[in-house]
Design a protein around this motif. Structure first.
Motif, PDB file in Angstrom:
ATOM      1  N   PHE A  25       0.847  -1.183   0.000  1.00  0.00           N
ATOM      2  CA  PHE A  25       0.000   0.000   0.000  1.00  0.00           C
ATOM      3  C   PHE A  25       0.885   1.236   0.000  1.00  0.00           C
ATOM      4  O   PHE A  25       1.852   1.310   0.746  1.00  0.00           O
ATOM      5  N   GLN A  26       0.560   2.211  -0.838  1.00  0.00           N
ATOM      6  CA  GLN A  26       1.357   3.426  -0.934  1.00  0.00           C
ATOM      7  C   GLN A  26       0.901   4.505   0.046  1.00  0.00           C
ATOM      8  O   GLN A  26       1.710   5.258   0.560  1.00  0.00           O
ATOM      9  N   LYS A  27      -0.401   4.586   0.294  1.00  0.00           N
ATOM     10  CA  LYS A  27      -0.941   5.685   1.086  1.00  0.00           C
ATOM     11  C   LYS A  27      -1.452   5.264   2.453  1.00  0.00           C
ATOM     12  O   LYS A  27      -2.042   6.074   3.162  1.00  0.00           O
ATOM     13  N   VAL A  28      -1.241   4.015   2.818  1.00  0.00           N
ATOM     14  CA  VAL A  28      -1.690   3.521   4.126  1.00  0.00           C
ATOM     15  C   VAL A  28      -0.495   2.898   4.830  1.00  0.00           C
ATOM     16  O   VAL A  28       0.098   1.947   4.334  1.00  0.00           O
ATOM     17  N   SER A  29      -0.146   3.457   5.970  1.00  0.00           N
ATOM     18  CA  SER A  29       0.974   2.913   6.728  1.00  0.00           C
ATOM     19  C   SER A  29       0.490   1.797   7.647  1.00  0.00           C
ATOM     20  O   SER A  29      -0.703   1.691   7.945  1.00  0.00           O
ATOM     21  N   PHE A  30       1.409   0.995   8.099  1.00  0.00           N
ATOM     22  CA  PHE A  30       1.070  -0.088   9.026  1.00  0.00           C
ATOM     23  C   PHE A  30       0.511   0.487  10.324  1.00  0.00           C
ATOM     24  O   PHE A  30      -0.450  -0.052  10.876  1.00  0.00           O
ATOM     25  N   GLU A  31       1.079   1.585  10.784  1.00  0.00           N
ATOM     26  CA  GLU A  31       0.596   2.203  12.028  1.00  0.00           C
ATOM     27  C   GLU A  31      -0.844   2.700  11.872  1.00  0.00           C
ATOM     28  O   GLU A  31      -1.666   2.530  12.769  1.00  0.00           O
ATOM     29  N   LEU A  32      -1.147   3.311  10.735  1.00  0.00           N
ATOM     30  CA  LEU A  32      -2.509   3.774  10.478  1.00  0.00           C
ATOM     31  C   LEU A  32      -3.472   2.591  10.406  1.00  0.00           C
ATOM     32  O   LEU A  32      -4.578   2.651  10.939  1.00  0.00           O
TER      33      LEU A  32
END
Length: 60
Positions: A25-32
């Motif tokens: 995913f480019q726009k979704v981080s693992f933390e999010l």
């Protein structure tokens, strides 16, 4: 892992991050992603999880 009744152990978190990273995913981080999942009422239904992941895919 996050939907389980038990508290996830460190190894589960590491595996979950590895699986998440494979999605690229480019726009979704693992933390999010973890924050979004933490907001859900447990137990998480398959349809709820599918909806969230669909949103991530649409975001890129």
């Amino acid at each position: 892992v996050l939907a389980g009744s038990e508290r996830p152990i460190k190894r589960h978190d590491q595996k979950l991050q590895a699986y998440f990273n494979r999605c690229k995913f480019q726009k979704v981080s693992f933390e999010l992603a973890k924050e979004n999942m933490a907001k859900l009422k447990m137990p998480v239904s398959f349809l709820d999880a599918k909806s969230i992941v669909s949103d991530w895919v649409d975001a890129g």
